[in-house]
Design a protein around this motif. Structure first.
Motif, PDB file in Angstrom:
ATOM      1  N   TRP A  95       0.842  -1.206   0.000  1.00 41.42           N
ATOM      2  CA  TRP A  95       0.000   0.000   0.000  1.00 41.42           C
ATOM      3  C   TRP A  95       0.874   1.252   0.000  1.00 41.42           C
ATOM      4  O   TRP A  95       0.556   2.257  -0.624  1.00 41.42           O
ATOM      5  CB  TRP A  95      -0.917  -0.021   1.229  1.00 41.42           C
ATOM      6  CG  TRP A  95      -1.803   1.167   1.337  1.00 41.42           C
ATOM      7  CD1 TRP A  95      -1.583   2.291   2.080  1.00 41.42           C
ATOM      8  CD2 TRP A  95      -3.056   1.368   0.667  1.00 41.42           C
ATOM      9  NE1 TRP A  95      -2.614   3.169   1.918  1.00 41.42           N
ATOM     10  CE2 TRP A  95      -3.535   2.636   1.062  1.00 41.42           C
ATOM     11  CE3 TRP A  95      -3.814   0.602  -0.221  1.00 41.42           C
ATOM     12  CZ2 TRP A  95      -4.741   3.156   0.593  1.00 41.42           C
ATOM     13  CZ3 TRP A  95      -5.013   1.121  -0.676  1.00 41.42           C
ATOM     14  CH2 TRP A  95      -5.471   2.384  -0.274  1.00 41.42           C
ATOM     15  N   GLU A  96       2.018   1.172   0.686  1.00 42.44           N
ATOM     16  CA  GLU A  96       2.917   2.319   0.776  1.00 42.44           C
ATOM     17  C   GLU A  96       3.767   2.506  -0.476  1.00 42.44           C
ATOM     18  O   GLU A  96       4.067   3.625  -0.854  1.00 42.44           O
ATOM     19  CB  GLU A  96       3.893   2.155   1.955  1.00 42.44           C
ATOM     20  CG  GLU A  96       3.250   1.978   3.298  1.00 42.44           C
ATOM     21  CD  GLU A  96       2.903   3.319   3.925  1.00 42.44           C
ATOM     22  OE1 GLU A  96       3.302   4.348   3.358  1.00 42.44           O
ATOM     23  OE2 GLU A  96       2.231   3.315   4.976  1.00 42.44           O
ATOM     24  N   PRO A 106       1.394   2.107  -6.421  1.00 41.83           N
ATOM     25  CA  PRO A 106       0.110   2.756  -6.669  1.00 41.83           C
ATOM     26  C   PRO A 106      -1.013   1.752  -6.975  1.00 41.83           C
ATOM     27  O   PRO A 106      -2.177   2.108  -6.974  1.00 41.83           O
ATOM     28  CB  PRO A 106       0.387   3.638  -7.891  1.00 41.83           C
ATOM     29  CG  PRO A 106       1.565   3.045  -8.565  1.00 41.83           C
ATOM     30  CD  PRO A 106       2.354   2.311  -7.519  1.00 41.83           C
ATOM     31  N   ARG A 115      -4.298   1.357  -4.653  1.00 41.39           N
ATOM     32  CA  ARG A 115      -5.170   2.532  -4.771  1.00 41.39           C
ATOM     33  C   ARG A 115      -5.817   2.575  -6.151  1.00 41.39           C
ATOM     34  O   ARG A 115      -6.982   2.943  -6.302  1.00 41.39           O
ATOM     35  CB  ARG A 115      -4.380   3.816  -4.549  1.00 41.39           C
ATOM     36  CG  ARG A 115      -3.929   4.033  -3.110  1.00 41.39           C
ATOM     37  CD  ARG A 115      -3.118   5.331  -3.032  1.00 41.39           C
ATOM     38  NE  ARG A 115      -2.681   5.644  -1.683  1.00 41.39           N
ATOM     39  CZ  ARG A 115      -1.611   5.131  -1.094  1.00 41.39           C
ATOM     40  NH1 ARG A 115      -0.850   4.262  -1.742  1.00 41.39           N
ATOM     41  NH2 ARG A 115      -1.278   5.485   0.123  1.00 41.39           N
ATOM     42  N   LEU A 161      -8.783   0.379  -6.229  1.00 39.27           N
ATOM     43  CA  LEU A 161      -9.883   0.971  -5.464  1.00 39.27           C
ATOM     44  C   LEU A 161     -10.597   2.038  -6.298  1.00 39.27           C
ATOM     45  O   LEU A 161     -11.834   2.073  -6.374  1.00 39.27           O
ATOM     46  CB  LEU A 161      -9.286   1.611  -4.212  1.00 39.27           C
ATOM     47  CG  LEU A 161     -10.081   1.546  -2.932  1.00 39.27           C
ATOM     48  CD1 LEU A 161     -10.283   0.095  -2.531  1.00 39.27           C
ATOM     49  CD2 LEU A 161      -9.333   2.300  -1.829  1.00 39.27           C
ATOM     50  N   VAL A 162      -9.807   2.908  -6.922  1.00 41.23           N
ATOM     51  CA  VAL A 162     -10.383   3.965  -7.746  1.00 41.23           C
ATOM     52  C   VAL A 162     -11.126   3.352  -8.933  1.00 41.23           C
ATOM     53  O   VAL A 162     -12.233   3.801  -9.295  1.00 41.23           O
ATOM     54  CB  VAL A 162      -9.288   4.950  -8.215  1.00 41.23           C
ATOM     55  CG1 VAL A 162      -9.808   5.895  -9.276  1.00 41.23           C
ATOM     56  CG2 VAL A 162      -8.734   5.721  -7.023  1.00 41.23           C
ATOM     57  N   HIS A 170      -7.054   9.673  -9.419  1.00 38.95           N
ATOM     58  CA  HIS A 170      -5.668   9.246  -9.641  1.00 38.95           C
ATOM     59  C   HIS A 170      -4.706  10.410  -9.408  1.00 38.95           C
ATOM     60  O   HIS A 170      -3.640  10.250  -8.827  1.00 38.95           O
ATOM     61  CB  HIS A 170      -5.489   8.707 -11.066  1.00 38.95           C
ATOM     62  CG  HIS A 170      -6.132   7.360 -11.287  1.00 38.95           C
ATOM     63  ND1 HIS A 170      -6.281   6.447 -10.285  1.00 38.95           N
ATOM     64  CD2 HIS A 170      -6.657   6.789 -12.402  1.00 38.95           C
ATOM     65  CE1 HIS A 170      -6.872   5.357 -10.769  1.00 38.95           C
ATOM     66  NE2 HIS A 170      -7.117   5.539 -12.051  1.00 38.95           N
ATOM     67  N   PHE A 188      -5.040  11.178  -5.401  1.00 36.04           N
ATOM     68  CA  PHE A 188      -4.979  10.108  -4.405  1.00 36.04           C
ATOM     69  C   PHE A 188      -4.033   8.982  -4.836  1.00 36.04           C
ATOM     70  O   PHE A 188      -2.984   8.761  -4.226  1.00 36.04           O
ATOM     71  CB  PHE A 188      -6.407   9.601  -4.163  1.00 36.04           C
ATOM     72  CG  PHE A 188      -6.527   8.333  -3.373  1.00 36.04           C
ATOM     73  CD1 PHE A 188      -6.152   8.287  -2.032  1.00 36.04           C
ATOM     74  CD2 PHE A 188      -7.031   7.184  -3.966  1.00 36.04           C
ATOM     75  CE1 PHE A 188      -6.284   7.116  -1.307  1.00 36.04           C
ATOM     76  CE2 PHE A 188      -7.159   6.013  -3.242  1.00 36.04           C
ATOM     77  CZ  PHE A 188      -6.784   5.978  -1.912  1.00 36.04           C
ATOM     78  N   THR A 189      -4.362   8.323  -5.951  1.00 34.37           N
ATOM     79  CA  THR A 189      -3.583   7.148  -6.358  1.00 34.37           C
ATOM     80  C   THR A 189      -2.099   7.451  -6.518  1.00 34.37           C
ATOM     81  O   THR A 189      -1.240   6.757  -5.974  1.00 34.37           O
ATOM     82  CB  THR A 189      -4.098   6.588  -7.695  1.00 34.37           C
ATOM     83  OG1 THR A 189      -5.510   6.493  -7.651  1.00 34.37           O
ATOM     84  CG2 THR A 189      -3.489   5.233  -7.994  1.00 34.37           C
ATOM     85  N   ARG A 223      -0.464  10.272  -5.808  1.00 39.35           N
ATOM     86  CA  ARG A 223       0.030  11.394  -5.014  1.00 39.35           C
ATOM     87  C   ARG A 223       1.498  11.208  -4.613  1.00 39.35           C
ATOM     88  O   ARG A 223       2.306  12.111  -4.734  1.00 39.35           O
ATOM     89  CB  ARG A 223      -0.823  11.528  -3.748  1.00 39.35           C
ATOM     90  CG  ARG A 223      -0.820  12.900  -3.157  1.00 39.35           C
ATOM     91  CD  ARG A 223      -1.959  13.014  -2.169  1.00 39.35           C
ATOM     92  NE  ARG A 223      -1.561  12.498  -0.873  1.00 39.35           N
ATOM     93  CZ  ARG A 223      -1.054  13.269   0.090  1.00 39.35           C
ATOM     94  NH1 ARG A 223      -0.888  14.557  -0.118  1.00 39.35           N
ATOM     95  NH2 ARG A 223      -0.719  12.747   1.241  1.00 39.35           N
TER      96      ARG A 223
END
Ligand code: GDD
Ligand code: MN
Length: 375
Positions: free
Chosen positions: A229-230, A233, A236, A239-240, A281, A284-285, A287
């Protein structure tokens, strides 16, 4: 005391039986290879079996050896970072205490860094490397994990073994304060946070553990998920993508209340999902993964390129479905599902390569600094 050529960092937890013979062997190997000026830092998390005591008995005889005893703190990666922070040499070698990482390889790692690499990775998976006594299942699982990591994290592709726990680094080439030692795979963390490193593979054979047992059980998997997750991308992005499906259907439904043209409603849904995915994206994705080269291109051009990625994804989905249905007798819905997975892959790769993380090979300018500070 003069600066040693290399610091060997050995994280330990309950390795009392291994650490003594290992330290003896390291000293032997280093002296045989003519590297007399080195230091060894054992970083022990207060092992109940007294690992640190065993190491300290060696330091009485040989001041090049030290043990840092950490109390109230646990974890392989953070132990390695503690080692980095206490290292006196410009080069740090990280290895396990259980003889799975043969000490004979250490001089080769040190030399690789001295000859110009920022990171030298002892690898099981390059020609000349291997694993000893692994069942086909274990080999397959390790290979699959390695492949998954390379798919998830671009920077991991610079080595054949990004999950190796045996490597050397030039300490001034990496930023320690950037490392999140919560993650379990410290090498992966180093590669992911420092995108422009020069990496060299050094093949070796991974041996069997000599005494005791592995400390890394089920937690490895949960830690790994948290770490991905860290550093990638992809989670995320998924999820998007899912949120885009909802937007798509919602807007189509709303449009159908205004007009009876199904095609118009469908296209409105598609366009709305592209726009909302794009916005998410951007903010968030990607970033933390945004590359300066892409940023400088301007938002409008990125929006255009994201349309291209989405169009390619739709065409891929459709064509895959068509081909599967034509050449097999598969259910069209299953064929469509396979198509969606492939389309997702295309969308992901194009988004990464052409919209948000472009320019790795050109400028290698790394992730945008402001974005990184935002964690
Ligand atoms: N200080 C400290 N704290 N050391 C630890 C801890 C901890 O919480 N957990 C494990 N260690 C030490 C062990 O004592 C050992 O020296 C080393 O870290 C590796 O732990 P193992 O339990 O032997 O791990 P492994 O053999 O399953 O995994 C190794 O090989 C993998 C490659 O297949 C590790 O090197 C992994 O990093 C590597 O990915
Ligand atoms: Mn081990």
């Amino acid at each position: 005391m003069s600066t040693p050529r290399a610091t060997i960092i050995i994280p330990t937890y309950n390795e009392a039986e291994n650490i003594g013979p290992l330290l003896d062997r390291i000293v032997e190997v280093m002296e045989k290879e003519g590297i007399e000026s080195f230091e060894v830092i054992v970083v022990d998390d207060d092992s109940p079996d007294g690992t640190c005591m065993v190491a300290r008995r060696r330091s009485e005889r040989d001041p090049r050896i030290r043990c840092i005893l950490r109390k109230g703190e646990k974890g392989l990666s953070s132990a390695v970072v503690t080692g980095f922070m206490n290292a006196r040499a410009p080069i740090a070698v990280v290895m396990d205490a259980d003889f799975q990482h043969p000490p004979e390889v250490i001089p080769r790692l040190i030399r690789a860094v001295e000859e110009g690499a920022d990171v030298a990775v002892a690898t099981r998976y390059a020609r000349g490397g291997g694993t000893e006594g692994w069942s086909p299942i274990r080999l397959l699982m390790s290979r699959a994990a390695t492949l998954a990591v390379k798919v998830l994290v671009r920077e991991a592709r610079v080595t054949s073994d990004p999950l190796s726990g045996f490597f050397a680094v030039r300490l001034k080439s990496i930023r320690l304060d950037d490392l999140k030692p919560k993650g379990f795979k410290i090498l992966l963390e180093i590669l992911a946070r420092n995108p422009c490193l020069k990496v060299k593979d050094v093949p070796y054979t991974f041996r069997e553990r000599r005494h005791g047992e592995s400390k890394l059980g089920f937690k490895v998997i949960t830690d790994f998920l948290r770490q991905s997750w860290e550093i990638s991308p992809m989670p995320r992005f998924l999820l998007v993508g899912a949120s885009g499906v909802v937007v798509n259907l919602l807007v189509m439904w709303l449009t159908l209340r205004l007009t009876s043209y199904v095609d118009v409603a469908s296209l409105a849904g598609i366009e709305a999902s592209i726009l909302s995915n794009y916005t998410l994206h951007e903010t968030f994705t990607f970033r933390h993964f945004f590359r300066r080269d892409c940023k400088e291109r301007g938002a409008l051009r990125r929006l255009l390129y994201y349309h291209r990625a989405s169009l390619a994804s739709i065409i891929t989905t459709y064509l895959s479905m068509r081909i599967l249905v034509t050449i097999t007798s598969i259910n069209p819905l299953i064929a469509q599902f396979v198509g969606i997975l492939l389309g997702f892959g295309v969308n992901y790769v194009l988004s990464v390569e052409t919209v948000w993380e472009c320019g790795r090979h050109g400028g290698c300018s790394g992730r945008v600094q402001e974005a990184r500070r935002g964690d």
